[in-house]
Design a protein around this motif. Structure first.
Motif, short mmCIF file in Angstrom:
data_model
loop_
_atom_site.label_atom_id
_atom_site.label_comp_id
_atom_site.label_asym_id
_atom_site.label_seq_id
_atom_site.Cartn_x
_atom_site.Cartn_y
_atom_site.Cartn_z
N ILE A 76 -3.90 -6.20 -6.41
CA ILE A 76 -4.16 -6.22 -4.96
C ILE A 76 -4.13 -7.66 -4.45
O ILE A 76 -3.49 -7.98 -3.44
N GLN A 77 -4.82 -8.53 -5.21
CA GLN A 77 -4.86 -9.94 -4.83
C GLN A 77 -3.44 -10.54 -4.76
O GLN A 77 -3.11 -11.29 -3.85
N LYS A 78 -2.65 -10.15 -5.72
CA LYS A 78 -1.27 -10.64 -5.80
C LYS A 78 -0.50 -10.26 -4.51
O LYS A 78 0.20 -11.08 -3.92
N GLN A 79 -0.65 -9.01 -4.07
CA GLN A 79 0.02 -8.58 -2.84
C GLN A 79 -0.49 -9.38 -1.64
O GLN A 79 0.31 -9.83 -0.80
N VAL A 80 -1.82 -9.55 -1.58
CA VAL A 80 -2.41 -10.26 -0.43
C VAL A 80 -1.90 -11.70 -0.39
O VAL A 80 -1.65 -12.26 0.69
N GLU A 81 -1.70 -12.29 -1.57
CA GLU A 81 -1.22 -13.68 -1.62
C GLU A 81 0.18 -13.84 -1.04
O GLU A 81 0.55 -14.92 -0.60
N PHE A 82 0.96 -12.80 -1.05
CA PHE A 82 2.29 -12.88 -0.42
C PHE A 82 2.18 -12.98 1.10
O PHE A 82 3.14 -13.35 1.77
N GLY A 83 1.01 -12.64 1.63
CA GLY A 83 0.84 -12.59 3.08
C GLY A 83 1.00 -11.16 3.55
O GLY A 83 1.39 -10.28 2.78
N HIS B 163 7.11 -9.54 3.34
CA HIS B 163 7.46 -8.15 3.03
C HIS B 163 8.58 -8.12 2.00
O HIS B 163 8.50 -7.43 0.99
N PHE B 164 9.60 -8.91 2.24
CA PHE B 164 10.75 -8.94 1.33
C PHE B 164 10.32 -9.38 -0.07
O PHE B 164 10.68 -8.76 -1.08
N GLN B 165 9.54 -10.47 -0.12
CA GLN B 165 9.10 -11.01 -1.43
C GLN B 165 8.22 -10.01 -2.17
O GLN B 165 8.33 -9.86 -3.39
N THR B 166 7.35 -9.32 -1.45
CA THR B 166 6.49 -8.33 -2.11
C THR B 166 7.32 -7.18 -2.65
O THR B 166 7.07 -6.69 -3.76
N GLY B 167 8.31 -6.74 -1.89
CA GLY B 167 9.18 -5.66 -2.35
C GLY B 167 9.86 -6.03 -3.66
O GLY B 167 9.93 -5.22 -4.60
N THR B 168 10.33 -7.28 -3.74
CA THR B 168 10.98 -7.75 -4.97
C THR B 168 9.97 -7.79 -6.12
O THR B 168 10.27 -7.40 -7.25
N TYR B 169 8.77 -8.26 -5.82
CA TYR B 169 7.72 -8.32 -6.86
C TYR B 169 7.43 -6.91 -7.40
O TYR B 169 7.36 -6.70 -8.62
N LEU B 170 7.27 -5.95 -6.51
CA LEU B 170 6.94 -4.58 -6.95
C LEU B 170 8.07 -3.99 -7.80
O LEU B 170 7.82 -3.38 -8.84
N ASP C 84 -9.41 -4.76 16.18
CA ASP C 84 -10.27 -5.95 16.09
C ASP C 84 -10.61 -6.41 17.50
O ASP C 84 -9.70 -6.71 18.28
N PRO C 85 -11.89 -6.48 17.85
CA PRO C 85 -12.23 -6.83 19.25
C PRO C 85 -11.78 -8.23 19.63
O PRO C 85 -11.50 -8.49 20.80
N GLU C 86 -11.72 -9.16 18.64
CA GLU C 86 -11.37 -10.54 18.98
C GLU C 86 -9.90 -10.89 18.83
O GLU C 86 -9.36 -11.68 19.60
N ASN C 87 -9.27 -10.34 17.81
CA ASN C 87 -7.88 -10.72 17.52
C ASN C 87 -6.95 -9.51 17.38
O ASN C 87 -6.35 -9.30 16.33
N PRO C 88 -6.82 -8.72 18.43
CA PRO C 88 -6.04 -7.48 18.28
C PRO C 88 -4.56 -7.67 17.97
O PRO C 88 -3.93 -6.79 17.42
N GLN C 89 -4.02 -8.86 18.32
CA GLN C 89 -2.57 -9.08 18.12
C GLN C 89 -2.26 -9.65 16.74
O GLN C 89 -1.10 -9.71 16.34
N LYS C 90 -3.28 -10.12 16.06
CA LYS C 90 -3.06 -10.89 14.83
C LYS C 90 -2.83 -9.98 13.62
O LYS C 90 -3.50 -8.95 13.48
N PRO C 91 -1.90 -10.35 12.73
CA PRO C 91 -1.76 -9.59 11.48
C PRO C 91 -3.03 -9.72 10.61
O PRO C 91 -3.84 -10.61 10.85
N PHE C 92 -3.18 -8.87 9.64
CA PHE C 92 -4.34 -8.95 8.74
C PHE C 92 -3.88 -8.73 7.30
O PHE C 92 -2.75 -8.31 7.07
N ASP C 93 -4.78 -9.01 6.36
CA ASP C 93 -4.39 -9.04 4.94
C ASP C 93 -4.01 -7.67 4.38
O ASP C 93 -3.20 -7.57 3.46
N GLY C 94 -4.65 -6.61 4.89
CA GLY C 94 -4.35 -5.27 4.36
C GLY C 94 -4.68 -5.14 2.88
O GLY C 94 -3.95 -4.49 2.15
N ALA C 95 -5.79 -5.77 2.47
CA ALA C 95 -6.19 -5.64 1.06
C ALA C 95 -6.47 -4.18 0.73
O ALA C 95 -6.07 -3.68 -0.32
#
Ligand SMILES: [Zn+2]
Length: 338
Positions: free
Chosen positions: A56-63, A72-79, A137-148
């Motif tokens: 899980i940590q490995k995926q999160v580290e890709f962003g 997304h591309f790099q994670t797909g290659t990793y998987l 997210d009440p403060e940052n609705p537009q921002k991406p998140f880690d999706g751990a």
């Protein structure tokens, strides 16, 4: 994933059964622990929660694994590389789909098969993309998140299962693992522009595509199990309404396995409302009975999944090895006792 019961009802004409699942104290009578049939059990190999946590940590580290981005591309290659290193037969299903605002996404379902000569197949699935915005997210609705948890945890548990299956061949089942893409690209709550096609579901793009274009033309599995948000501390898994409607026997089998394996505090013998998730399309279009192990928070039915859902709080701080162990060890019990 979307927790909108009414959408589900409209989309799939699901009637009384799922609807009644919304109401506590009504509907299905739950089996008690004392009624579980005891048969000789095969000890499953040990699920290593540290290993799942690492994946899980490995995926999160890709962003954030947002379609059309380098992460997304790099994670797909990793998987893909990871599954190949475990001696799986890996197939990549690449396709393009427009999303709610007309943007075209380049997507990739990743399918790994172990012991393909076995005719009895169990299909395990999770989505590997992350949502492009934390719109709850009440403060940052537009921002991406880690999706751990939303994305990362299901994939992490299944990579650990892949590692184990590659070492210990299950007796009576071949395992297929599918990582669906584009599950979480549904229209955000803040969007007020035009919808490309208002009758289409823009969630679960990868499973919708696969269910109509299987990687092998006549592919069938005996049954399927989807994992979504299976890593949060203190998570509880209720029998999700759509799963009960499509595949009650499989739900009962998995929940019994959870209890036998010592994880009754995680696997609750009550139903939760049906949700739109990848398993619905696999049931409806691929005709494979597939259940969903997904977190349900009864204290907060409006959020359904938990406080962190689609917010900046969905990060590694949430992830707990005990929850990963409960889900992973239960799945191994099911696989090795098939
Ligand atoms: Zn989501």
């Amino acid at each position: 994933m979307k927790s909108n019961l009414y959408n589900l009802l409209i989309l799939f004409f699901i009637t009384a059964l799922v609807f009644s699942a919304c109401k506590p104290d009504k509907g299905l009578e739950e089996r008690q622990d004392s009624s579980i049939d005891i048969k000789p059990l095969i000890a499953a190999p040990e699920f290593n929660a540290d290993s799942a946590y690492f994946y899980i940590q490995k995926q999160v580290e890709f962003g954030p694994r947002i379609p059309n981005t380098p992460s997304h591309f790099q994670t797909g290659t990793y998987l893909e590389d990871k599954l190949k290193s475990l001696n799986a037969f890996v197939e990549i299903q690449e396709f393009q789909e427009p999303t709610y605002n007309g943007e075209v996404l380049s997507l990739k379902n990743i399918i790994a098969s172990f012991h393909p000569e076995k005719s009895r197949r169990i299909l395990l699935g999770a989505h590997w993309d992350t949502r492009p915005f934390s719109d709850k997210d009440p403060e940052n609705p537009q921002k991406p998140f880690d999706g751990a948890n939303d994305g990362g945890s299901g994939v992490g548990v299944l990579l650990e299962i892949a590692r184990i299956v590659s070492i210990h061949e299950p007796n009576n089942a071949g395992i297929d693992i599918i990582f669906f893409d584009g599950e979480d690209y549904g229209q955000p709550e803040f969007y007020d522009g035009e919808i490309l096609n208002s009758s289409k579901t823009y969630w679960c793009l990868g499973s919708q595509y696969w269910s109509k274009n299987k990687h092998k033309r006549n592919y069938m599995a005996y049954y399927g199990i989807l994992l979504d948000m299976v890593g949060a501390k203190g998570a509880t898994f209720y029998k999700e309404g759509g799963s009960v409607q499509f595949a009650k026997k499989i739900v009962d089998k998995v929940w019994d396995a959870g209890h036998i394996s010592g994880f009754s505090q995680f696997f609750i013998n009550q139903t939760s409302p049906g949700i739109t998730d990848d398993h619905i399309f696999v049931n409806r279009d691929a005709k494979i009975p597939m259940i969903n192990i997904v977190e349900y928070d009864p204290e907060d039915p409006s959020s359904y999944f938990g406080f962190y859902h689609h917010t900046q709080n969905d990060n590694m701080d949430l992830i707990d090895r005990e929850t990963l162990k409960a889900v992973g060890q239960t799945l191994l019990h099911v696989i090795y006792n098939e």
